[in-house]
Design a protein around this motif. Structure first.
Motif, PDB file in Angstrom:
ATOM      1  N   ASP A   1      -1.170  50.424 -20.096  1.00  0.00           N
ATOM      2  CA  ASP A   1      -0.408  51.480 -19.450  1.00  0.00           C
ATOM      3  C   ASP A   1      -0.591  52.057 -17.835  1.00  0.00           C
ATOM      4  N   PHE A   2      -2.205  50.955 -16.782  1.00  0.00           N
ATOM      5  CA  PHE A   2      -1.872  51.116 -15.773  1.00  0.00           C
ATOM      6  C   PHE A   2      -1.051  50.276 -14.753  1.00  0.00           C
TER       7      PHE A   2
ATOM      8  N   GLU B   1       2.873  50.352 -16.247  1.00  0.00           N
ATOM      9  CA  GLU B   1       3.293  50.726 -15.652  1.00  0.00           C
ATOM     10  C   GLU B   1       3.762  52.193 -15.275  1.00  0.00           C
ATOM     11  N   ALA B   2       2.432  52.655 -14.977  1.00  0.00           N
ATOM     12  CA  ALA B   2       1.943  53.436 -14.277  1.00  0.00           C
ATOM     13  C   ALA B   2       1.893  53.414 -13.199  1.00  0.00           C
TER      14      ALA B   2
ATOM     15  N   LEU C   1       5.931  52.762 -12.161  1.00  0.00           N
ATOM     16  CA  LEU C   1       6.622  54.290 -11.880  1.00  0.00           C
ATOM     17  C   LEU C   1       6.394  55.272 -10.823  1.00  0.00           C
TER      18      LEU C   1
END
Lengths: 559, 282
Positions: free
Chosen positions: B174-175, B177-178, B181
């Motif tokens: 996830d990091f 994508e984070a 973002l």
């Protein structure tokens, strides 16, 4: 009553890199013949280690530092390894937590059960014939209410659903009519309706076969439903023990009190109802749908696309805390990612502030308006970067130049001390990591936060602190939340409006109070009814639905 | 609170094999750097002839004996390490960054980039390395530089594959994508988010590879395609010494042991690092 299992002043330590730390300290426990005993604790409480010590399956760096374990008149810790092995899987059985990891993916279920049975028989010195074992396996699969034992035996693990695999695991543990059955977080990895089925099944089996059950769990509500006596553990020590009713009604230790207080109630005076802030429309989905095309194949017709979400229409107002509830595969995460602009809708429209998201997706100004907090902080924080480094990226994106001051400000907002700026993720606890993840999302000063199960990877007591933080941030910063979760009790206390998703569609949406007090859709009723609750009063206020009705709803085809 | 470095050091202390490997590697490197001061007969690294002492078996004066023209083998092994380590530095200094960059690009950008890079890698891996190296050094003149080019041309593929696999796993976290973002650029994500998470794999792979590069280089010069005499090279020495087997066994065996010592050192250290850093290498 005679004690089947007695633990006296047990201490267990783990040695790592030359240092021994004790994970269980002076634990005493007594399980009587035919009792249903629960061991409850959060992560690091030592509950699983205790069970492993009983079974004799401690990892090589684990060591018993003192104490005694007596099972059925024998001292387990001084027993010869051979004799001890003989007990494993026969007199003492365990139901493992993860229904997928417990199977070898390349062998059929029947083969794996047969292996377990054959070796156990051999250990006991009672070799058995293949036909005889086959009969016993079929019988046990019937006992765990699997409809078609022959088909299950010929299936590979991946061909069965999570609930079915969990049933098989229970069956495996029952193959030898164990005197003591240990259930390690049964059903925790499953959806709430499936978990409820599993727990009922377990309870029926324990009653029917007069088993002695030790239930290891972190869920207090499960304890209330499935046990009579409870041991509460924290940091490897026993905090409290007693009859479930007594402990729940009048907890003696502060820890137990905290634990009970941390659980959001589903009904009653304890519910903190949230309210919206007006009706200014911020996010709108109109008949939004998302199909996932299956990958192209060479020389073959492409398989049909998967309809992840269809015909979802909802409006989220500015200042709302909007919950999207659903079980796994319901499409709730897909909806969240459509709102984030990470997935484009196949049909229908998704609008933020009156503008179509398709036109906004690549617009940096839009990116700054909406941010996301992920479920698992272990995965959402880069292990090689410090907190300050992680916050620097979004700060630069937001055009903030005074970094050090803003970093301290952000940390203060999530209630972390400024020194934490220099820490790496592995130096933070789970709750602290999630606070950093929230700070990162806040760094660009967004107006919308999409929260994807932000507390489900955390212990209950930590969950409460994160929820409280999110609620106060919503006040301070005037945020709008889209909250994705499968935890209905939590949503009841956190969201002012809620939408229930089922099989890619909206089953029901409305004010949180209305949905919980007067659920209309049969699925919503089934879902709420399956939520484990702490008190009789709450259980009485849940929608009353029989097991048969629920199964009919869950088995029904799309209307 | 215990830092990563403290934990790594503590693990190192409980891993004597890695410490031994590390000491072996350090001894090889120091010997190579200070060869003129360490070697008992520094002049023997060149075209020196001492027929009075030719074919002398190992003794107190010549620990590894002497070769067919009377040069001290130990001295030549020590100088030979210079060639070996130059080769390692040259090959890995180019192949490693090249492979890492391509592997990260393939794992991060996916799609067409991934297809082109990884299929190219597959093609390179399908070529028998020794034949390729023979071809390259045969077309060009056989010397150290060309041996280096030949080995490098093949070596990057292994790093590319490894880093591709590591990156493919990291991009699902996830990091990544984070970071996207929160406005991070591709360059930032590749260099600051992904690369630090590849470092453990890179360092283990590079250490283990050092030994193999030495071996491969020795093989090439054994076949007469590497460093040319009189520069001392371990492979050439084994090949020359082999003519005098079995009577003057030390002339082939001693340089062979020299190769073995260096490779064993790198392998032990690499294995130790792998345990310490907890990484999987294909």
């Amino acid at each position: 009553m005679t004690a089947l299992l007695e633990i006296d002043n047990l201490s267990v330590g783990f040695t790592r890199d030359g240092e021994t730390t004790d994970v269980v300290r002076d634990l005493s426990m007594r399980v009587e013949q035919g009792a249903r005993v629960a061991v409850i604790g959060e992560s690091g409480s030592g509950k699983t280690v205790t069970m492993k010590t009983i079974l004799g399956t401690l990892p090589p760096n684990g060591r018993v530092l003192g104490g005694a374990i007596r099972f059925d008149g024998q001292d387990l810790l001084t027993l010869a390894p051979r004799d001890r092995d003989r007990l494993k899987g026969t007199d003492i059985s365990i139901i493992h937590q993860d229904p997928l990891a417990a199977f070898n993916p390349v062998f059929r279920i029947g083969t794996q059960m047969d292996d377990v049975l054959r070796y156990a028989d051999a250990r006991l010195g009672q070799p058995s014939s293949a036909a005889d074992r086959g009969d016993r396996i079929t019988t046990v699969l019937r006992q765990v209410q699997l409809q078609d034992p022959a088909r299950v035996r010929h299936s590979y693990p991946f061909e069965l659903s999570g609930g079915m695999r969990q049933r098989v695991l229970i069956g495996m543990a029952l193959l030898h009519r164990p005197k003591l059955l240990i259930a390690d977080e049964p059903g925790t990895a499953l959806d709430v309706t499936t978990q409820d089925e599993i727990l009922r099944l377990l309870d029926d089996l324990v009653a029917a076969q007069n088993l002695t059950l030790v239930l290891v769990t972190h869920n207090l509500a499960v304890v209330r439903q499935n046990a009579d006596y409870v041991y509460v553990m924290q940091h490897g020590r026993l905090m409290e023990h007693g009859l479930v009713r007594q402990v729940f009604d009048a907890p003696q230790s502060t820890y137990t009190r905290q634990l009970i207080a941390a659980i959001p109630p589903l009904y009653g005076a304890g519910v903190t109802a949230q309210s919206g802030r007006g009706t200014a429309k911020l996010i709108e989905l109109a008949a939004a749908a998302k199909h996932f095309a299956a990958p192209k194949r060479w020389f073959a017709k492409p398989p049909p696309s998967v309809m992840a979400v269809r015909d979802v229409s909802l409006v989220i107002n500015r200042g709302d805390c909007f919950g999207i509830a659903g079980e796994s595969g319901s499409g709730k995460t897909t909806v969240a990612r459509m709102i984030m602009g990470l997935l484009a809708a196949t049909a229908g429209k998704v609008e933020i502030g009156g503008r179509d998201i398709a036109s906004l997706r690549r617009d940096p100004a839009f990116r700054r308006r909406i941010q996301m907090v992920y479920q698992n902080p272990a995965s959402s924080l880069n292990p090689k970067r410090t907190v300050a480094q992680m916050l620097a990226v979004p700060l630069a994106f937001a055009g903030d130049t005074a970094h050090p001051r803003r970093v301290a400000e952000l940390l203060a907002q999530v209630e972390l001390p400024p020194e934490f700026a220099r820490r790496y993720p592995h130096e933070l606890s789970g709750g602290q990591k999630q606070r950093v993840a929230i700070a990162r999302a806040l760094a660009v000063r967004p107006e919308i936060l999409v929260l994807d199960e932000p507390t489900s990877a955390l212990d209950v007591s930590v969950q409460k602190t994160i929820v409280d933080l999110l609620l106060s941030l919503r006040e301070q910063l005037d945020l709008t939340y889209v909250f994705i979760s499968h935890d209905l009790s939590l949503m009841r206390n956190f969201c002012n409006r809620i939408a229930v998703m089922w099989r890619g569609m909206l089953a029901e949406q409305g004010q949180t109070d209305d949905v919980f007090d007067r659920p209309v859709h049969p699925y919503t009723r089934a879902l709420i009814a399956a939520v484990p609750v702490l008190t009789e009063a709450e259980a009485a206020r849940k929608p009353q639905i029989t097991l048969a009705e629920r199964r009919a709803v869950l088995a029904s085809t799309v209307e | 609170m215990i830092t990563n470095r403290q934990r790594a050091l503590r693990r190192l202390r409980h891993n004597p094999i890695a410490v031994i490997g590390g000491l072996m590697v350090i001894s090889v490197i120091l010997a190579a750097i200070f060869a003129p001061f360490v070697a008992p007969f520094p002049s023997h690294a060149g075209a020196v002839v001492d027929f009075r002492h030719r074919h002398a078996p190992p003794d107190a004066l010549h620990w590894m004996g002497t070769d067919n023209v009377g040069r001290d083998i130990l001295s030549r092994v020590i100088f030979g390490y210079r060639v070996s380590l130059t080769l390692v530095a040259g090959v890995l200094g180019v192949a490693m960054p090249f492979g890492v960059i391509l592997g990260m690009a393939a794992g991060y950008f996916r799609g067409r980039t991934e297809f082109i890079i990884m299929r190219l890698t597959d093609i390179m891996l399908a070529m028998p390395p020794l034949v390729m190296a023979l071809a390259i050094t045969a077309i060009l003149t056989p010397d150290l530089g060309n041996a280096m080019i030949a080995i490098t041309a093949l070596w990057w593929t292994w790093h590319c594959r490894l880093i591709y696999r590591v990156t493919s796993a990291i991009v699902t976290e996830d990091f990544i994508e984070a970071a996207r973002l929160s406005g991070a650029s591709h360059t930032h994500i590749l260099l600051r988010e992904i690369l630090p998470n590849c470092m453990a794999a890179i360092s283990v792979k590079t250490t283990l590879d050092a030994g193999f590069v030495i071996l491969f280089g020795a093989t090439l010069s054994f076949l007469g395609l590497g460093v040319q005499p009189p520069t001392p090279d371990l492979g050439t020495m084994v090949s020359t010494g082999a003519q005098f087997l079995p009577d003057q066994w030390w002339e082939a065996v001693m340089p062979g042991l020299g190769v073995l010592y260096a490779i064993l050192g790198f392998n032990l250290l690499g294995d130790g690092l792998r345990d310490m850093l907890d990484v999987e290498i294909g």
